[in-house]
Scaffold this active site. Sequence first.
Site, PDB file in Angstrom:
ATOM      1  N   GLY A  11       2.540   2.181  -8.728  1.00 29.83           N
ATOM      2  CA  GLY A  11       3.556   1.821  -9.471  1.00 29.83           C
ATOM      3  C   GLY A  11       3.364   1.073 -10.891  1.00 29.83           C
ATOM      4  O   GLY A  11       2.006   1.010 -11.051  1.00 29.83           O
ATOM      5  N   VAL A  12       4.329   0.855 -11.655  1.00 29.75           N
ATOM      6  CA  VAL A  12       4.087   0.321 -12.810  1.00 29.75           C
ATOM      7  C   VAL A  12       3.463  -1.034 -12.855  1.00 29.75           C
ATOM      8  O   VAL A  12       2.724  -1.425 -13.731  1.00 29.75           O
ATOM      9  CB  VAL A  12       5.435   0.523 -13.751  1.00 29.75           C
ATOM     10  CG1 VAL A  12       6.726  -0.530 -13.087  1.00 29.75           C
ATOM     11  CG2 VAL A  12       5.351   0.209 -15.341  1.00 29.75           C
ATOM     12  N   MET A  33      -5.324   0.367  -0.948  1.00 25.94           N
ATOM     13  CA  MET A  33      -5.264   0.058   0.294  1.00 25.94           C
ATOM     14  C   MET A  33      -4.393   1.548   1.284  1.00 25.94           C
ATOM     15  O   MET A  33      -3.325   1.417   0.933  1.00 25.94           O
ATOM     16  CB  MET A  33      -4.787  -1.192   0.967  1.00 25.94           C
ATOM     17  CG  MET A  33      -5.710  -2.262   0.350  1.00 25.94           C
ATOM     18  SD  MET A  33      -5.079  -3.673   1.123  1.00 25.94           S
ATOM     19  CE  MET A  33      -6.054  -3.865   2.816  1.00 25.94           C
ATOM     20  N   CYS A  88       2.155  -8.227   5.668  1.00 18.83           N
ATOM     21  CA  CYS A  88       1.170  -7.584   5.089  1.00 18.83           C
ATOM     22  C   CYS A  88       0.557  -8.396   3.937  1.00 18.83           C
ATOM     23  O   CYS A  88      -0.606  -8.346   3.785  1.00 18.83           O
ATOM     24  CB  CYS A  88       1.862  -6.498   4.320  1.00 18.83           C
ATOM     25  SG  CYS A  88       0.836  -5.196   3.720  1.00 18.83           S
ATOM     26  N   CYS A 186       7.817   0.288   3.769  1.00 15.79           N
ATOM     27  CA  CYS A 186       6.815   1.430   3.366  1.00 15.79           C
ATOM     28  C   CYS A 186       6.636   2.555   4.395  1.00 15.79           C
ATOM     29  O   CYS A 186       6.610   3.688   4.608  1.00 15.79           O
ATOM     30  CB  CYS A 186       5.352   1.172   2.735  1.00 15.79           C
ATOM     31  SG  CYS A 186       4.494   0.571   4.212  1.00 15.79           S
TER      32      CYS A 186
END
Length: 345
Positions: A11-12, A33, A88, A186
């Site tokens: 991502g940015v 990861m 996470c 995700c």
Amino acid sequence: MEKVLVAMSGGVDSSVTACLLQSNGFDCGGAMMLMCQENNTADAENVARQLGMPFYVLDSREDFSRLVVDRFIACYEEGGTPNPCIECNRHLKFDIFLQQARQLGYTKIATGHYAQVQQDPDTGRFLLYRAADQSKDQTYFLACLNQQQLGSVYFPLGGLTKDQVRQIAQTHNFENAHKRDSQDICFIPDGDYKAFMQRYTGKTYPAGNYLDCQGNIVGRHSGAVGYTIGQRKGLGIAMGEPVYVCAKDMQNNTVTIGSDEMLYKSSLLAKNWNWIPFHQLTAPIRVTAKVRYRHAEQPATVYPMENGFARVEFDQPQRAITTGQAVVVYQGDLVIGSGTITEVQ
């Protein structure tokens, strides 16, 4: 020259994080990861190559399943609503990733989170503050980090707005400069938690009874595990007025539904507190508290209890406080701490 390993997602935000640190003289590497089947390394690897830094792919799928997915399912099965992003961060991104970085020869890590860390000159403790861009602030998800973790990470985006981050990416011709932010969990991109749990565990979660506030059976639900406190959509029941999930009994597989007014509660108990400016809470403290990421924080008092528990009493009742979620408490922009909600009163 300090060596920093940047957690890159493609991502940015993480791309600009790597760019800024490298521009400020750090010896950077990038790493992704692998945690979900949906992971795609191409965008992250392209940015790392463009910046001329080494790139690593770290297979963390087994750890992710054990430390995030299994706990996610266990929380739902116990009647709570989990927050896998917090787990996470706690176990993968700021623990296992940090260990892996050091094994690769890096002394610190960096991520694209919107937050700020400062060290208190008097106590030496690392303090967590909200990001300059309040609309992107992610301290709710980071309040679980301990002193070692906070002292080992850089958050270069903490003082920037999202627009400024995209402008930096565009200036450097990053292909992901205008890539859409990920909004979903995700490992469940379609948002169907119950279907995912059934596939993952091989279990079938049976249908059961809807109850009204008096305990009367008013309909059938598709399995208590698939509902969360405050839910209105997808109930599949008509009561002549709007109704919401107000309680769940996992042992009896019942879901109690009622009016919006029933969702308001004044206090909660939470465990596993992580205190940031101090080691332990020893006296009541005035704070503002959030019980969900999108919840507008509210004035409250936190009271210490035994065995690592604390009670949060709100000045005004709050809607749909849910076990399994994190409660995060603040004083101004300073994060005081966080715990996991176990009971609502």
